[in-house]
Design a protein around this motif. Structure first.
Motif, PDB file in Angstrom:
ATOM      1  N   UNK A   1       0.847  -1.184   0.000  1.00  0.00           N
ATOM      2  CA  UNK A   1       0.000   0.000   0.000  1.00  0.00           C
ATOM      3  C   UNK A   1       0.887   1.240   0.000  1.00  0.00           C
ATOM      4  N   UNK A   2       0.541   2.361  -0.658  1.00  0.00           N
ATOM      5  CA  UNK A   2      -0.678   2.473  -1.448  1.00  0.00           C
ATOM      6  C   UNK A   2      -0.508   1.790  -2.803  1.00  0.00           C
ATOM      7  N   UNK A   3      -1.561   1.119  -3.241  1.00  0.00           N
ATOM      8  CA  UNK A   3      -1.506   0.420  -4.529  1.00  0.00           C
ATOM      9  C   UNK A   3      -2.691   0.860  -5.373  1.00  0.00           C
ATOM     10  N   UNK A   4      -2.646   0.472  -6.633  1.00  0.00           N
ATOM     11  CA  UNK A   4      -3.728   0.764  -7.568  1.00  0.00           C
ATOM     12  C   UNK A   4      -4.490  -0.538  -7.764  1.00  0.00           C
ATOM     13  N   UNK A   5      -5.808  -0.497  -7.835  1.00  0.00           N
ATOM     14  CA  UNK A   5      -6.589  -1.736  -7.829  1.00  0.00           C
ATOM     15  C   UNK A   5      -6.218  -2.686  -8.960  1.00  0.00           C
ATOM     16  N   UNK A   6      -5.796  -2.108 -10.105  1.00  0.00           N
ATOM     17  CA  UNK A   6      -5.440  -2.970 -11.232  1.00  0.00           C
ATOM     18  C   UNK A   6      -4.243  -3.868 -10.905  1.00  0.00           C
ATOM     19  N   UNK A   7      -3.437  -3.479  -9.926  1.00  0.00           N
ATOM     20  CA  UNK A   7      -2.331  -4.354  -9.525  1.00  0.00           C
ATOM     21  C   UNK A   7      -2.835  -5.676  -8.956  1.00  0.00           C
ATOM     22  N   UNK A   8      -3.928  -5.618  -8.200  1.00  0.00           N
ATOM     23  CA  UNK A   8      -4.507  -6.847  -7.635  1.00  0.00           C
ATOM     24  C   UNK A   8      -5.050  -7.737  -8.761  1.00  0.00           C
ATOM     25  N   UNK A   9      -5.773  -7.104  -9.680  1.00  0.00           N
ATOM     26  CA  UNK A   9      -6.355  -7.863 -10.804  1.00  0.00           C
ATOM     27  C   UNK A   9      -5.247  -8.529 -11.628  1.00  0.00           C
ATOM     28  N   UNK A  10      -4.190  -7.776 -11.900  1.00  0.00           N
ATOM     29  CA  UNK A  10      -3.085  -8.337 -12.691  1.00  0.00           C
ATOM     30  C   UNK A  10      -2.405  -9.481 -11.956  1.00  0.00           C
ATOM     31  N   UNK A  11      -2.156  -9.302 -10.657  1.00  0.00           N
ATOM     32  CA  UNK A  11      -1.504 -10.369  -9.883  1.00  0.00           C
ATOM     33  C   UNK A  11      -2.363 -11.628  -9.867  1.00  0.00           C
ATOM     34  N   UNK A  12      -3.653 -11.435  -9.648  1.00  0.00           N
ATOM     35  CA  UNK A  12      -4.581 -12.560  -9.584  1.00  0.00           C
ATOM     36  C   UNK A  12      -4.645 -13.293 -10.937  1.00  0.00           C
ATOM     37  N   UNK A  13      -4.781 -12.534 -12.021  1.00  0.00           N
ATOM     38  CA  UNK A  13      -4.839 -13.140 -13.353  1.00  0.00           C
ATOM     39  C   UNK A  13      -3.559 -13.903 -13.663  1.00  0.00           C
TER      40      UNK A  13
END
Lengths: 132, 132, 132, 132, 132, 132
Positions: free
Chosen positions: B105-117
């Motif tokens: 943190x602080x992170x951008x939400x797309x980082x979570x989506x990219x990591x998960x994908x």
């Protein structure tokens, strides 16, 4: 409060706007520079406040994106560096910095977002820096 | 029909909502937990129905995200694990599980989506599990 | 002059000797420990003088290799960690530290040398540490 | 007691001997085959007893190394596969199996040892197999 | 002007439409094929105009996605290949091409976008094909 | 018959001899240079005959190892590059070429052999340079 921005360097105004809009829509804070001099000036003002560098290679008559990449890495050894280029992509093997990503034009904007997210996600895997 | 969900663990309600909304908009089914106890209870009810774990580190007075990560991996050795944290990121080298992603943190939400994908896309590269 | 040694932890004397001989023939300086307590005592005396950790998992009645790995990483976040085990290999996904290597018995000694060389070669790719 | 051997397939007797000697000196147990038929016969007798496959591509009039690789992976999805070839290296992108290593002739014997050690060290990182 | 398209192969019309819409919304140009024959015909007309291949495995009575993957790689050794499948994922270790991504159904559309972006971003890291 | 040699650049005679002996014992053919000028002269005579570059960073009064690395990559974009250094390792993030390995002194000779073997083994994974 300009901390943790993506420094975006591109001399063609339309491409710059496209990239900026796309990065901001994805949630990133962006600082734009149209040439190497402006980019380096911004970077040097607060190196630890720049989260990542996205740069074109050819930037008019001044220094190139390769030089900005090396300059940024000298101060911040683990900063993510993404190069965007059409005709200079083949020089990446000789001029790019280690662990950087080279995105060749024509590209799709989601490629920049993915590269940025991936490199940022790898950051905490690096040990804590004394100057960060 | 709660199969194949992302188990999301976060004790701050606003961040939890942000993450849940972002993951659902990206198309993931999400089950939320506000502490380690709830997370582990949900996981143990049907370990093979949990597709991935996204967890904060500090979770109030109970067990931490590190413990949830180890618990999940003990039952499902190849489950993707993503940690999200502010001040605990530097402990990842000692407390994280192998192949996990630490997002600071602080992170951008797309980082979570990219990591998960990315982690989900690597899954079929693993040989079939006897218990999955 | 005990700087830059490989810390080798193994409770079976014959395997320990085999590993030590093999590592020394490959050119590494080695410090041996027969249990977790001795290993941690040696490590804590000079954490920056230990270049890498090679450890068995089951170590008699004391702490296990998993605990030594976490202990070493807490002080030195980027230290290479190699686990060697027969029956505990399947726990690596839950108990190992990120970026570690798990070598399953029976193994060939050159596997240890290769793992050690590979992890050490990746070290300078990490940014300089403040405490190293 | 032929468990955990490297299956080595090469139709040129001198190269076969060189490879076999080199692998055995490095500590590996080796079973040799001079063509695909012998290789597959040996493999099928006890697939779980074969630790890794090292194979030439062109093998006289029978099936090629590409086919042995696919055959081995069908039974053992995570078995390390190393191809050795002179003129067939460029077909690797189309004919090789995922995660395999292609070593181009002329090569140095230590390249085979390094590839084998590296792939074997990555094995325990995979979750336990039901048929292994 | 159909250059630089993603070739998308899927025999179920609804899934095909979903994938096509998702890829186009992300900014990719897409050419669709409902079976292997159509896919290969399109590919062979202009192999250098196809930027990447996304293919289902089972495609009715004709050739499978595995064969399309090998066909594309034979002409374009570094083309990104993404397989999408439900029940054939476990064959990927034996039938997939090196460096490909296997996405298992049920999947979330963003997984395809991420895989495509990641593989395309790795492309310029390969040496130029024409001047060496 | 100078084809397929490792080009080794080091200005300290004793270290050069150590490295040369070690590489030759491992089976590599070696050409030595004591400064950047000699290294570049040898390289330019037959760039395709040099299989890999191993270079020190500080090389007396002439150009540095960083410049030799860039020079070699400009002609041969995928040539393996290994840097060996004591005090210049921290500059690698800014001055190294992509995909290179930085080996920090003091090192063990097997680290060089492992790095060289690993990078050479990754070579055929790159697409063929002449027929595409």
């Amino acid at each position: 409060m300009n901390q943790n921005v993506v420094l975006l360097v591109e001399d063609e105004a339309l491409i710059l706007l496209d990239l900026q809009t796309s990065l901001e829509e994805a949630g990133f804070a962006v600082v734009c520079a149209k040439n190497a001099e402006d980019a380096i000036t911004h970077f040097d003002r607060d190196p630890t406040g720049v989260k990542a560098l996205v740069t074109d290679i050819r930037l008019g008559s001044g220094a190139s994106g390769w030089e900005i990449g090396r300059h940024a890495r000298q101060a911040m050894p683990s900063i993510p560096v993404i190069y965007v280029s059409g005709d200079s992509a083949s020089d990446w093997h000789a001029q790019g910095v280690p662990g950087s990503v080279m995105i060749q034009k024509p590209f799709v904007l989601v490629q920049i977002i993915t590269a940025l997210s991936t490199l940022l996600n790898e950051q905490p895997a690096l040990p804590p820096l004394d100057n960060a």
